[in-house]
Design an enzyme around this catalytic site. Sequence first.
Site, PDB file in Angstrom:
ATOM      1  N   ASP A  67     -14.987  19.324  26.664  1.00 48.91           N
ATOM      2  CA  ASP A  67     -15.555  19.564  27.861  1.00 48.91           C
ATOM      3  C   ASP A  67     -16.528  18.149  28.292  1.00 48.91           C
ATOM      4  O   ASP A  67     -16.097  17.313  27.724  1.00 48.91           O
ATOM      5  CB  ASP A  67     -16.759  20.482  27.639  1.00 48.91           C
ATOM      6  CG  ASP A  67     -17.660  20.614  26.424  1.00 48.91           C
ATOM      7  OD1 ASP A  67     -17.702  19.253  25.779  1.00 48.91           O
ATOM      8  OD2 ASP A  67     -18.353  21.405  25.908  1.00 48.91           O
ATOM      9  N   HIS A 140     -21.991  29.849  22.565  1.00 49.61           N
ATOM     10  CA  HIS A 140     -21.065  29.103  23.367  1.00 49.61           C
ATOM     11  C   HIS A 140     -20.070  28.300  22.510  1.00 49.61           C
ATOM     12  O   HIS A 140     -20.379  27.711  21.673  1.00 49.61           O
ATOM     13  CB  HIS A 140     -21.464  28.312  24.555  1.00 49.61           C
ATOM     14  CG  HIS A 140     -22.235  27.060  24.306  1.00 49.61           C
ATOM     15  ND1 HIS A 140     -23.173  26.885  25.037  1.00 49.61           N
ATOM     16  CD2 HIS A 140     -22.146  26.093  23.541  1.00 49.61           C
ATOM     17  CE1 HIS A 140     -23.712  25.726  24.565  1.00 49.61           C
ATOM     18  NE2 HIS A 140     -22.879  25.278  23.699  1.00 49.61           N
ATOM     19  N   GLU A 145     -20.043  29.604  28.524  1.00 52.99           N
ATOM     20  CA  GLU A 145     -21.483  30.524  28.330  1.00 52.99           C
ATOM     21  C   GLU A 145     -21.166  31.965  28.434  1.00 52.99           C
ATOM     22  O   GLU A 145     -20.115  32.459  29.027  1.00 52.99           O
ATOM     23  CB  GLU A 145     -22.289  29.885  29.620  1.00 52.99           C
ATOM     24  CG  GLU A 145     -22.693  28.357  29.409  1.00 52.99           C
ATOM     25  CD  GLU A 145     -23.520  28.114  28.328  1.00 52.99           C
ATOM     26  OE1 GLU A 145     -23.708  28.831  27.032  1.00 52.99           O
ATOM     27  OE2 GLU A 145     -24.325  27.216  28.521  1.00 52.99           O
TER      28      GLU A 145
HETATM   29  P1  PGA Z   1     -24.888  20.681  18.850  1.00 57.46           P
HETATM   30  O1  PGA Z   1     -24.213  21.262  20.171  1.00 57.46           O
HETATM   31  O2  PGA Z   1     -23.811  20.071  17.967  1.00 57.46           O
HETATM   32  O3  PGA Z   1     -25.481  19.431  19.618  1.00 57.46           O
HETATM   33  O4  PGA Z   1     -26.059  21.463  18.339  1.00 57.46           O
HETATM   34  C1  PGA Z   1     -23.227  22.377  19.816  1.00 57.46           C
HETATM   35  C2  PGA Z   1     -22.676  22.836  21.288  1.00 57.46           C
HETATM   36  O5  PGA Z   1     -23.269  23.005  21.989  1.00 57.46           O
HETATM   37  O6  PGA Z   1     -21.532  23.360  21.027  1.00 57.46           O
END
Ligand code: PGA
Length: 258
Positions: A67, A140, A145
């Site tokens: 993303d 997510h 989302e």
């Molecule tokens: P994080 O994010 O590794 O910073 O916890 C994970 C995500 O949002 O997929």
Amino acid sequence: MQIGIFTDETALATTAAKHLIKILNNSENKVLGLATGSTPLPLYEQLRAANRAGKFTLRGVQGFALDEYVGIAADHPERYRNVLRAELVGDDKTGLREEDLHTPEGNAADPRQAAADYDAAIKAAGGIAIQILGIGADGHIGFNEPGTSLTSRTHVDVLTEQTRRDNARFFENDMDKVPSQCITQGLGTIMEAKYIMLIATGENKATAVRELVEGGISARWQASMLQMHPNALILVDEAAASELQLAAFYRERWNHNL
Ligand code: PGA
């Protein structure tokens, strides 16, 4: 679904690196799906160490990010292209070449077209051999989302307030500075990866991990769709595993080394 539960972060990252290297080495199609966020950073450190030791390189591998933020300045350090470049690109990192790092064009005049083009580029590369995933506290994967179609393709989405709050730490602790839109690989896109490796650490992921592994498949908890994937490896620490009802069984099955 195989679930590995680890007491320490280094053991988790070492196992993740071992699986990733093995799968890529055995794959004809050298295409790696990359994740950002904090969770994969110890894995990327392991990949840099393996490259330094001459045991592994991402040279010649095509890397596709999950993303990208929409409307983030091209030189912003939190633009995911810049994050991945800093982590992986160059012979002094993992050997990944700049021209082989693909990220959605979040600053395109037409982000929807950029999303469709990105989906097509993954297909044209022959599909992803192994996709690294983190998971959001709201369930997510990528930036899909809650409520997103479980068969979505790469698309423009809106970040939940929870995600912007969680990511504010990268934006001077100000959630208003976190972009509100993104381009993300869709669930349908992610599900086409041959192997999935999801990593989750920390207590704030425990509910999302429970829903991923033991909940019903639902658009509320997007990661639950991975229950339908034939080759999904879920690597978690004790804190992220703390709400799993069947943790003892998952450990036992893991020890059988299937
Ligand atoms: P994080 O994010 O590794 O910073 O916890 C994970 C995500 O949002 O997929």
